[in-house]
Write a protein that holds these residues in place. Sequence first.
Motif, mmCIF file in Angstrom:
data_model
loop_
_atom_site.group_PDB
_atom_site.id
_atom_site.type_symbol
_atom_site.label_atom_id
_atom_site.label_comp_id
_atom_site.label_asym_id
_atom_site.label_seq_id
_atom_site.Cartn_x
_atom_site.Cartn_y
_atom_site.Cartn_z
ATOM 1 N N GLU A 69 41.201 40.725 25.281
ATOM 2 C CA GLU A 69 40.564 41.861 24.618
ATOM 3 C C GLU A 69 41.751 42.199 23.342
ATOM 4 O O GLU A 69 41.095 42.452 22.178
ATOM 5 N N GLY A 131 36.110 41.233 31.174
ATOM 6 C CA GLY A 131 35.469 40.311 29.863
ATOM 7 C C GLY A 131 34.879 39.289 30.422
ATOM 8 O O GLY A 131 33.815 38.758 29.921
ATOM 9 N N ALA A 132 35.127 38.761 31.840
ATOM 10 C CA ALA A 132 34.328 37.805 32.231
ATOM 11 C C ALA A 132 32.982 38.014 32.663
ATOM 12 O O ALA A 132 32.003 37.268 32.033
ATOM 13 N N ALA A 133 32.620 39.178 33.015
ATOM 14 C CA ALA A 133 31.182 39.691 33.265
ATOM 15 C C ALA A 133 30.641 39.807 31.773
ATOM 16 O O ALA A 133 29.224 39.353 31.805
ATOM 17 N N ARG A 153 32.375 48.669 40.057
ATOM 18 C CA ARG A 153 33.080 49.807 40.633
ATOM 19 C C ARG A 153 33.054 51.034 39.708
ATOM 20 O O ARG A 153 32.784 52.206 40.060
ATOM 21 N N THR A 154 33.218 50.960 38.526
ATOM 22 C CA THR A 154 33.435 52.137 37.445
ATOM 23 C C THR A 154 32.405 52.075 36.711
ATOM 24 O O THR A 154 31.853 51.316 35.826
ATOM 25 N N ALA A 195 31.980 38.554 39.039
ATOM 26 C CA ALA A 195 32.887 38.625 37.994
ATOM 27 C C ALA A 195 34.038 39.731 38.228
ATOM 28 O O ALA A 195 34.300 40.218 37.342
ATOM 29 N N TYR A 197 37.502 41.043 40.767
ATOM 30 C CA TYR A 197 38.772 40.250 41.204
ATOM 31 C C TYR A 197 38.539 39.996 42.604
ATOM 32 O O TYR A 197 39.343 39.248 43.079
ATOM 33 N N MET A 200 40.128 36.994 44.884
ATOM 34 C CA MET A 200 41.562 36.506 44.496
ATOM 35 C C MET A 200 42.457 36.630 45.637
ATOM 36 O O MET A 200 43.349 35.556 45.656
ATOM 37 N N LEU A 250 35.914 27.099 35.049
ATOM 38 C CA LEU A 250 36.814 26.751 34.540
ATOM 39 C C LEU A 250 36.876 25.359 33.839
ATOM 40 O O LEU A 250 37.269 25.376 32.602
ATOM 41 N N GLN A 253 34.265 25.678 30.713
ATOM 42 C CA GLN A 253 34.898 26.719 29.511
ATOM 43 C C GLN A 253 35.875 25.665 28.849
ATOM 44 O O GLN A 253 36.380 25.685 27.561
HETATM 45 P P1 NAP Z 1 38.971 42.292 33.930
HETATM 46 O O1 NAP Z 1 38.269 42.308 32.687
HETATM 47 O O2 NAP Z 1 40.224 42.963 34.184
HETATM 48 O O3 NAP Z 1 37.581 42.986 34.571
HETATM 49 C C1 NAP Z 1 37.946 43.002 36.116
HETATM 50 C C2 NAP Z 1 36.643 43.395 36.863
HETATM 51 O O4 NAP Z 1 37.056 43.454 38.322
HETATM 52 C C3 NAP Z 1 36.229 44.861 36.549
HETATM 53 O O5 NAP Z 1 35.006 44.967 36.547
HETATM 54 C C4 NAP Z 1 36.749 45.533 37.691
HETATM 55 O O6 NAP Z 1 36.081 46.756 38.053
HETATM 56 C C5 NAP Z 1 36.602 44.634 38.769
HETATM 57 N N1 NAP Z 1 37.522 45.002 39.949
HETATM 58 C C6 NAP Z 1 38.860 44.672 39.985
HETATM 59 N N2 NAP Z 1 39.298 44.928 41.229
HETATM 60 C C7 NAP Z 1 38.230 45.489 42.007
HETATM 61 C C8 NAP Z 1 38.507 45.964 43.363
HETATM 62 N N3 NAP Z 1 39.225 45.906 44.119
HETATM 63 N N4 NAP Z 1 36.991 46.270 43.659
HETATM 64 C C9 NAP Z 1 35.983 46.001 42.942
HETATM 65 N N5 NAP Z 1 36.076 45.758 41.643
HETATM 66 C C10 NAP Z 1 37.268 45.240 41.162
HETATM 67 O O7 NAP Z 1 38.942 40.683 34.318
HETATM 68 P P2 NAP Z 1 38.062 39.384 33.939
HETATM 69 O O8 NAP Z 1 38.828 38.865 32.618
HETATM 70 O O9 NAP Z 1 36.726 39.716 33.663
HETATM 71 O O10 NAP Z 1 38.240 38.780 35.171
HETATM 72 C C11 NAP Z 1 37.456 38.984 36.377
HETATM 73 C C12 NAP Z 1 37.812 37.658 37.263
HETATM 74 O O11 NAP Z 1 37.021 36.434 36.742
HETATM 75 C C13 NAP Z 1 39.085 37.180 37.481
HETATM 76 O O12 NAP Z 1 39.192 36.664 38.925
HETATM 77 C C14 NAP Z 1 39.263 36.053 36.679
HETATM 78 O O13 NAP Z 1 40.345 34.902 37.145
HETATM 79 C C15 NAP Z 1 37.917 35.320 36.591
HETATM 80 N N6 NAP Z 1 37.734 34.640 35.499
HETATM 81 C C16 NAP Z 1 37.344 33.114 35.734
HETATM 82 C C17 NAP Z 1 37.066 32.472 34.782
HETATM 83 C C18 NAP Z 1 36.658 30.946 34.839
HETATM 84 O O14 NAP Z 1 36.699 30.215 34.274
HETATM 85 N N7 NAP Z 1 36.405 30.606 36.345
HETATM 86 C C19 NAP Z 1 36.945 32.791 33.353
HETATM 87 C C20 NAP Z 1 37.356 34.031 33.274
HETATM 88 C C21 NAP Z 1 37.523 34.870 34.248
HETATM 89 P P3 NAP Z 1 36.445 48.253 37.339
HETATM 90 O O15 NAP Z 1 35.803 48.175 35.956
HETATM 91 O O16 NAP Z 1 35.972 49.219 38.271
HETATM 92 O O17 NAP Z 1 37.966 48.153 36.952
#
Ligand code: NAP
Length: 276
Positions: A69, A131-133, A153-154, A195, A197, A200, A250, A253
């Motif tokens: 971001e 970001g992923a969502a 969650r939020t 999408a 965490y 993990m 992964l 992408q």
């Molecule tokens: P991000 O922007 O930081 O968003 C994190 C999300 O996870 C938010 O919705 C957050 O909720 C939620 N979250 C975090 N901890 C949590 C918990 N303990 N309980 C419930 N919800 C929780 O991260 P992102 O970039 O979207 O990545 C999310 C995941 O997707 C990661 O594991 C990343 O590695 C994976 N990903 C994979 C690929 C792929 O190519 N496979 C590509 C991109 C991302 P809140 O808003 O409530 O904090």
Amino acid sequence: MLGVVGHPISHSLSPRMHNAAFAQDGTRPAGADYVYVAMDVRPDRLPAAVRGLAALGFVGFNVTMPHKEAILPLMDELDTPARLAGAVNTVVAEEGKLRGLNTDGSGFVEACEEAGVSLAGRRVLILGAGGAAAAIAVAALGAGAPRLCIANRTAGRAEALRAKLSEGMLEAEVLTCPLDKAGETAAEAEIIINATYLGMKKEDPLPLPIETLAGEKVVCDAVYLTGGETALIRYAKEAGARTVSGERMLLYQGVQAQRVWTGREPNIEAMSDALA
Ligand code: NAP
């Protein structure tokens, strides 16, 4: 030169995946030989690092946590998925300009296609609003999903994403619900995507109650683990659902980024083998 910027970055599978394809390219025309490197960039150094990559003549680079971001204002142009998702995972340097793309969502759709899953006409539940969502939501709506629920969650973050999506894609119905109530929405969803965490870490709970995974569902996980399936994918398979793993997302992408950077079809088999 190609690469990925993140912090930390040593765990990244992208160098292995991209270089595996480049190593299999065989005899290349002069000037079409690529190398892909991992670069650990602290958040306070991101602007300087991006200027440096452009000055060094990088063809492009990937962007991973925590920069997806923060890099937006450093781009000269954004493609529509990156703008709507508010996140960039791929940068192309062309004629002195940096173009920010997002291939996370389109990579997800291509991983679904590989598994024989179409999003057109399907009711989709996305867990998470980061970001992923956001990227997956944009791509799912673009691929014809008529109804999408974002469970986070939020609550405020889910609502902000819903509002942004509704501006850009008026014809689809976008709803939100709290993550701890997502089990109820899951009952009527046909495609469920994690999408968050969650998954993990080994000790993480499932993002949804186990019984909601059963039946004629497709369960997808953006989370991937090195050397094994996530608990969500494992339980979903046991419950009889079709699955799409974070590893396939992964892969695709990366395939899509490589297509843009090199202008040719990547060696998908070599990239896939490198992730195995
Ligand atoms: P991000 O922007 O930081 O968003 C994190 C999300 O996870 C938010 O919705 C957050 O909720 C939620 N979250 C975090 N901890 C949590 C918990 N303990 N309980 C419930 N919800 C929780 O991260 P992102 O970039 O979207 O990545 C999310 C995941 O997707 C990661 O594991 C990343 O590695 C994976 N990903 C994979 C690929 C792929 O190519 N496979 C590509 C991109 C991302 P809140 O808003 O409530 O904090």
